[in-house]
Every structure is written in C-alpha cells, then in structure tokens.
Design a protein around this motif. Structure first.
Motif, short mmCIF file in Angstrom:
data_model
loop_
_atom_site.label_atom_id
_atom_site.label_comp_id
_atom_site.label_asym_id
_atom_site.label_seq_id
_atom_site.Cartn_x
_atom_site.Cartn_y
_atom_site.Cartn_z
N THR A 30 1.02 -1.19 -0.15
CA THR A 30 -0.04 0.08 -0.02
C THR A 30 0.94 1.30 0.01
O THR A 30 0.73 2.08 -0.89
CB THR A 30 -0.96 -0.19 1.16
OG1 THR A 30 -0.25 -0.25 2.46
CG2 THR A 30 -1.88 -0.86 1.09
N ARG A 37 1.77 6.43 -7.14
CA ARG A 37 0.69 7.47 -7.31
C ARG A 37 1.01 8.98 -6.98
O ARG A 37 0.86 9.73 -7.91
CB ARG A 37 -0.59 7.29 -6.72
CG ARG A 37 -1.98 8.03 -7.07
CD ARG A 37 -2.97 7.52 -6.27
NE ARG A 37 -3.39 6.03 -6.67
CZ ARG A 37 -3.31 5.18 -5.94
NH1 ARG A 37 -2.91 5.33 -4.67
NH2 ARG A 37 -3.84 3.90 -6.10
N CYS A 58 -9.42 -0.74 -18.96
CA CYS A 58 -9.63 -1.90 -18.04
C CYS A 58 -11.22 -1.47 -17.59
O CYS A 58 -11.64 -0.66 -17.32
CB CYS A 58 -9.10 -1.25 -16.65
SG CYS A 58 -9.13 -2.38 -15.44
N ARG A 60 -12.94 -3.27 -15.75
CA ARG A 60 -13.59 -3.35 -14.23
C ARG A 60 -13.30 -1.90 -13.70
O ARG A 60 -14.41 -1.46 -13.15
CB ARG A 60 -12.27 -4.27 -13.56
CG ARG A 60 -13.15 -5.46 -13.18
CD ARG A 60 -12.20 -6.28 -12.29
NE ARG A 60 -12.49 -6.19 -11.02
CZ ARG A 60 -13.38 -6.70 -10.41
NH1 ARG A 60 -14.25 -7.43 -11.00
NH2 ARG A 60 -13.95 -6.79 -8.88
N TYR A 61 -12.30 -1.12 -13.90
CA TYR A 61 -12.05 0.16 -13.51
C TYR A 61 -12.94 1.09 -13.77
O TYR A 61 -13.64 2.11 -13.12
CB TYR A 61 -10.61 0.48 -13.50
CG TYR A 61 -10.41 1.66 -12.64
CD1 TYR A 61 -10.26 1.95 -11.47
CD2 TYR A 61 -10.22 3.14 -13.70
CE1 TYR A 61 -9.63 3.00 -10.91
CE2 TYR A 61 -9.95 4.06 -12.79
CZ TYR A 61 -10.00 4.16 -11.41
OH TYR A 61 -9.47 5.45 -10.95
N LYS A 65 -15.92 -0.34 -10.69
CA LYS A 65 -15.50 -1.26 -9.87
C LYS A 65 -14.18 -1.09 -9.63
O LYS A 65 -13.34 -0.26 -10.11
CB LYS A 65 -15.52 -2.77 -10.50
CG LYS A 65 -17.19 -3.16 -10.76
CD LYS A 65 -17.29 -4.37 -11.49
CE LYS A 65 -18.78 -4.70 -11.73
NZ LYS A 65 -18.93 -5.97 -12.41
N TYR A 66 -13.59 -1.97 -8.59
CA TYR A 66 -12.30 -2.00 -7.71
C TYR A 66 -11.35 -2.81 -8.68
O TYR A 66 -11.55 -3.84 -9.06
CB TYR A 66 -12.23 -2.29 -6.48
CG TYR A 66 -10.72 -2.51 -5.66
CD1 TYR A 66 -10.13 -1.36 -5.27
CD2 TYR A 66 -10.20 -3.66 -5.41
CE1 TYR A 66 -8.87 -1.25 -4.92
CE2 TYR A 66 -9.19 -3.68 -5.02
CZ TYR A 66 -8.39 -2.62 -4.66
OH TYR A 66 -6.97 -2.75 -3.87
N CYS A 67 -10.23 -2.33 -9.29
CA CYS A 67 -9.08 -3.05 -9.81
C CYS A 67 -8.22 -3.20 -8.92
O CYS A 67 -7.56 -2.22 -8.40
CB CYS A 67 -8.56 -2.15 -11.01
SG CYS A 67 -7.22 -3.07 -11.97
N LYS A 68 -7.84 -4.44 -8.60
CA LYS A 68 -6.90 -4.69 -7.42
C LYS A 68 -5.40 -4.57 -7.81
O LYS A 68 -4.32 -4.36 -7.22
CB LYS A 68 -7.07 -6.38 -7.01
CG LYS A 68 -6.58 -7.28 -8.31
CD LYS A 68 -6.90 -8.65 -7.51
CE LYS A 68 -6.63 -9.79 -8.77
NZ LYS A 68 -6.98 -11.15 -8.37
N ASP A 70 -4.13 -1.76 -9.44
CA ASP A 70 -4.16 -0.33 -9.42
C ASP A 70 -3.24 0.04 -10.58
O ASP A 70 -3.59 0.12 -11.71
CB ASP A 70 -3.68 0.03 -8.06
CG ASP A 70 -3.81 1.47 -7.53
OD1 ASP A 70 -4.76 2.12 -8.35
OD2 ASP A 70 -3.36 1.74 -6.66
N CYS A 73 -1.74 -2.36 -13.16
CA CYS A 73 -2.61 -3.06 -14.24
C CYS A 73 -2.14 -2.76 -15.54
O CYS A 73 -1.65 -1.72 -15.96
CB CYS A 73 -3.97 -2.58 -14.11
SG CYS A 73 -5.40 -3.14 -15.19
N HIS A 77 -6.33 2.95 -17.17
CA HIS A 77 -7.42 3.63 -16.09
C HIS A 77 -7.92 4.86 -16.51
O HIS A 77 -8.64 5.54 -15.80
CB HIS A 77 -6.86 3.40 -14.80
CG HIS A 77 -6.62 2.15 -14.29
ND1 HIS A 77 -6.59 1.82 -12.80
CD2 HIS A 77 -7.12 0.95 -14.74
CE1 HIS A 77 -6.43 0.25 -12.57
NE2 HIS A 77 -6.98 -0.18 -13.73
#
Length: 153
Positions: A30, A37, A58, A60-61, A65-68, A70, A73, A77
């Motif tokens: 994290t 970021r 992406c 999902r993003y 939704k959440y893209c694990k 991040d 990927c 995004h």
C-alpha cells in the motif's frame, strides 16, 4: 502509549516512531502504491501518454469497480476524456518548446529593475546605478534640526 509518531506523507497516516515499524511500512504494497501514485504526478506527460495510449481500457475500473492491480494494471485506467486532456497538455508543452527553441525566446521581455537607469533608444543599461532609498547612504544635510531635538520615551 505516548511518544512521538512518524507521519507518512504518501499514505497520510501516523506510525509508531520505531525503525522496524517504518521499515515494514515502507516495504509494504500500500505504501509503494501510494508513493508511485504521488510520483506519477511529476512524470513527463509525453511519457504517460505513450504508456497509456498503447493499453486497452480496464473494463473493471472504468465500470466503477475496484481494480486490484491499481497502477500496475496492464490496462489503462484513463477514460477517453482524460486521454484527450493529456493529449492537449502534450501538444501545449511541445508548442511551447518549439517556440522557445526556434523563436529564440521572442516573447521573453527584459526585466526593467527600478534602480537601474536605462537609455531610451537602445535599452542598454548605463553605468550609473540608482539605489532605492533604503540602500542610499545617509545624507546628513537633509536631517532637520527638529529631528535632533526629539525626545524618546
């Protein structure tokens, strides 16, 4: 409890001020994602555009939704509006660089400092320097006798 805390600027959290706790936190996923970021803000826009333009969106993003994965990927995004804004930024920066190199900085004006005297015709500085009042030497002839008779306190 008590003692001093360590604040992580990337994660916006307080940690116990202990070497082992900080090492564990700094090696965590994290923290590294938050640091990546943050550093991404200062990257060259051309580099980011090249990376993101070649990727598929992406699903999902972009569907909320959440893209694990991040920032790691393999898909982008960025939506189309964000990519278009990034393209505009890149075009503006390239245009500014081209006008600066080819135009040899035509738009840059000479800074006229108030304590220098300039010739009117060719804007070259003269050797005579005019200082601001605070930097001029004290002129004792200008001091009135009234100033010397003042009482303090």
């Amino acid at each position: 409890m008590g003692g001093k805390s360590f604040y992580c600027d990337y994660c916006c959290c307080f940690l116990k001020n202990d070497v082992n706790v900080r090492k564990t936190h700094n090696s965590g996923l994290t923290h590294n994602m938050a640091k990546l970021r943050y550093m991404r803000r200062f990257e060259d826009p051309r580099k980011v555009l090249e990376q993101e333009d070649n990727k598929e969106p992406c699903t999902r993003y972009l569907n909320g939704k959440y893209c694990k994965f991040d920032l790691m990927c393999n898909s982008t995004h960025y939506n189309e509006e964000q990519l278009e804004q990034l393209r505009k930024i890149v075009k503006r920066s390239e245009k500014a660089q081209r006008s600066g190199v080819n135009g040899k900085l035509k738009n840059v004006q000479k800074i006229m400092l108030p304590w220098y005297r300039y010739k009117e015709g060719n804007n070259k500085t003269m050797n005579i320097r005019r200082l601001p009042e605070s930097l001029k030497p004290i002129n004792f002839d200008r001091i009135n006798d009234d100033c010397l008779t003042l009482e303090w306190g």
